[in-house]
Design a protein around this motif. Structure first.
Motif, PDB file in Angstrom:
ATOM      1  N   SER A  20     -25.637 -56.328  -1.269  1.00 36.48           N
ATOM      2  CA  SER A  20     -26.296 -55.806  -0.075  1.00 36.48           C
ATOM      3  C   SER A  20     -25.971 -56.654   1.154  1.00 36.48           C
ATOM      4  O   SER A  20     -25.807 -56.130   2.257  1.00 36.48           O
ATOM      5  CB  SER A  20     -27.808 -55.757  -0.272  1.00 36.48           C
ATOM      6  N   VAL A  21     -25.881 -57.964   0.953  1.00 34.75           N
ATOM      7  CA  VAL A  21     -25.541 -58.860   2.069  1.00 34.75           C
ATOM      8  C   VAL A  21     -24.101 -58.603   2.514  1.00 34.75           C
ATOM      9  O   VAL A  21     -23.805 -58.552   3.716  1.00 34.75           O
ATOM     10  CB  VAL A  21     -25.761 -60.337   1.676  1.00 34.75           C
ATOM     11  N   LEU A  22     -23.209 -58.408   1.573  1.00 35.56           N
ATOM     12  CA  LEU A  22     -21.820 -58.087   1.899  1.00 35.56           C
ATOM     13  C   LEU A  22     -21.748 -56.752   2.646  1.00 35.56           C
ATOM     14  O   LEU A  22     -21.047 -56.636   3.657  1.00 35.56           O
ATOM     15  CB  LEU A  22     -20.976 -58.038   0.627  1.00 35.56           C
ATOM     16  N   LEU A  23     -22.474 -55.756   2.153  1.00 32.03           N
ATOM     17  CA  LEU A  23     -22.537 -54.461   2.831  1.00 32.03           C
ATOM     18  C   LEU A  23     -23.057 -54.631   4.250  1.00 32.03           C
ATOM     19  O   LEU A  23     -22.516 -54.054   5.200  1.00 32.03           O
ATOM     20  CB  LEU A  23     -23.433 -53.498   2.037  1.00 32.03           C
ATOM     21  N   TRP A  24     -24.106 -55.432   4.407  1.00 32.11           N
ATOM     22  CA  TRP A  24     -24.697 -55.688   5.727  1.00 32.11           C
ATOM     23  C   TRP A  24     -23.650 -56.287   6.670  1.00 32.11           C
ATOM     24  O   TRP A  24     -23.490 -55.838   7.802  1.00 32.11           O
ATOM     25  CB  TRP A  24     -25.901 -56.612   5.603  1.00 32.11           C
ATOM     26  N   LYS A  25     -22.909 -57.281   6.215  1.00 31.60           N
ATOM     27  CA  LYS A  25     -21.923 -57.930   7.076  1.00 31.60           C
ATOM     28  C   LYS A  25     -20.823 -56.963   7.509  1.00 31.60           C
ATOM     29  O   LYS A  25     -20.431 -56.928   8.676  1.00 31.60           O
ATOM     30  CB  LYS A  25     -21.319 -59.144   6.365  1.00 31.60           C
ATOM     31  N   GLN A  26     -20.341 -56.151   6.571  1.00 29.91           N
ATOM     32  CA  GLN A  26     -19.297 -55.169   6.903  1.00 29.91           C
ATOM     33  C   GLN A  26     -19.824 -54.098   7.854  1.00 29.91           C
ATOM     34  O   GLN A  26     -19.152 -53.717   8.811  1.00 29.91           O
ATOM     35  CB  GLN A  26     -18.753 -54.520   5.625  1.00 29.91           C
ATOM     36  N   TRP A  27     -21.023 -53.602   7.573  1.00 30.67           N
ATOM     37  CA  TRP A  27     -21.617 -52.558   8.415  1.00 30.67           C
ATOM     38  C   TRP A  27     -21.886 -53.098   9.810  1.00 30.67           C
ATOM     39  O   TRP A  27     -21.609 -52.430  10.806  1.00 30.67           O
ATOM     40  CB  TRP A  27     -22.895 -52.018   7.763  1.00 30.67           C
ATOM     41  N   HIS A  28     -22.405 -54.312   9.924  1.00 32.11           N
ATOM     42  CA  HIS A  28     -22.682 -54.905  11.226  1.00 32.11           C
ATOM     43  C   HIS A  28     -21.399 -55.015  12.047  1.00 32.11           C
ATOM     44  O   HIS A  28     -21.374 -54.708  13.246  1.00 32.11           O
ATOM     45  CB  HIS A  28     -23.345 -56.278  11.046  1.00 32.11           C
ATOM     46  N   LYS A  29     -20.310 -55.422  11.405  1.00 27.65           N
ATOM     47  CA  LYS A  29     -19.029 -55.511  12.101  1.00 27.65           C
ATOM     48  C   LYS A  29     -18.576 -54.129  12.587  1.00 27.65           C
ATOM     49  O   LYS A  29     -18.110 -53.977  13.716  1.00 27.65           O
ATOM     50  CB  LYS A  29     -17.973 -56.125  11.187  1.00 27.65           C
ATOM     51  N   GLN A  30     -18.717 -53.112  11.739  1.00 28.41           N
ATOM     52  CA  GLN A  30     -18.321 -51.764  12.145  1.00 28.41           C
ATOM     53  C   GLN A  30     -19.146 -51.269  13.326  1.00 28.41           C
ATOM     54  O   GLN A  30     -18.611 -50.669  14.257  1.00 28.41           O
ATOM     55  CB  GLN A  30     -18.475 -50.784  10.985  1.00 28.41           C
ATOM     56  N   VAL A  31     -20.445 -51.519  13.298  1.00 28.70           N
ATOM     57  CA  VAL A  31     -21.308 -51.089  14.413  1.00 28.70           C
ATOM     58  C   VAL A  31     -20.914 -51.819  15.690  1.00 28.70           C
ATOM     59  O   VAL A  31     -20.853 -51.210  16.762  1.00 28.70           O
ATOM     60  CB  VAL A  31     -22.800 -51.299  14.067  1.00 28.70           C
ATOM     61  N   LYS A  32     -20.609 -53.115  15.595  1.00 25.19           N
ATOM     62  CA  LYS A  32     -20.180 -53.868  16.785  1.00 25.19           C
ATOM     63  C   LYS A  32     -18.906 -53.265  17.365  1.00 25.19           C
ATOM     64  O   LYS A  32     -18.766 -53.137  18.575  1.00 25.19           O
ATOM     65  CB  LYS A  32     -19.956 -55.339  16.444  1.00 25.19           C
ATOM     66  N   ASP A  33     -17.967 -52.901  16.504  1.00 25.89           N
ATOM     67  CA  ASP A  33     -16.705 -52.328  16.960  1.00 25.89           C
ATOM     68  C   ASP A  33     -16.872 -50.916  17.514  1.00 25.89           C
ATOM     69  O   ASP A  33     -16.223 -50.540  18.488  1.00 25.89           O
ATOM     70  CB  ASP A  33     -15.684 -52.299  15.824  1.00 25.89           C
TER      71      ASP A  33
END
Length: 170
Positions: free
Chosen positions: A4-17
């Motif tokens: 879930s933490v890995l998913l969070w980090k990837q999703w956060h990066k996508q939202v920032k982009d």
């Protein structure tokens, strides 16, 4: 590391982009909000806060997480329709060469409103892509098919050469 933490980090990066013009903390909270819904399976703030805390997405205590989510919802500076348009413009081109089925549905919400939405049918799931909220007990200022036309105007520019069918839910 929890998946879930890995998913969070990837999703956060996508939202920032994806949401360039949006303010940085708003992007982070939007990503936080969405991951909370995904992990909890609901949009109930307390349950979202519980799951975000349980999975180590945030080190804050649950009441603090819940307040953060509530402040995000109440934030008048978040342009919901503009943010959604950016999201749809990013997501829909994936289906631009495919055969698509859209479903038109009108879902009552309490006694106050009816949500008119167009959703993309993917396997057995309906993914809402455009919506409008209409009054439940008073006459609509706009006709149903005028609303549908307005909703389709949001979707169509991003579909390229997709073959589309619109189905009305009963």
């Amino acid at each position: 590391m929890d998946a879930s933490v890995l998913l969070w980090k990837q999703w956060h990066k996508q939202v920032k982009d994806l949401f360039g013009p949006m303010h940085g903390p708003q992007k982070k909270t939007l990503a936080f909000f969405v991951i909370g819904i995904v992990l909890s399976g609901t949009a109930v703030l307390q349950r979202m806060a519980e799951r975000l805390s349980e999975h180590g997405i945030s080190t804050a205590n649950m009441p603090s997480i819940e307040r953060r989510l509530a402040r995000f919802i109440a934030n008048d500076r978040i342009e919901v329709h503009e943010t959604w348009k950016q999201f749809v413009a990013h997501i829909l081109p994936f289906w631009s060469e495919k055969k698509l089925r859209f479903v038109l549905d009108m879902t009552p919400f309490n006694d106050d409103a009816t949500i008119v939405y167009v959703g993309l049918l993917v396997h057995s799931r309906l993914l809402p892509v455009a919506w409008s909220t209409m009054p439940a007990k008073t006459k609509w200022q706009e006709g149903q098919w005028s609303i549908v036309e307005r909703l389709l105007d949001v979707i169509i520019p991003h579909l390229g050469k997709a073959e589309c069918t619109l189905i009305r839910a009963i």
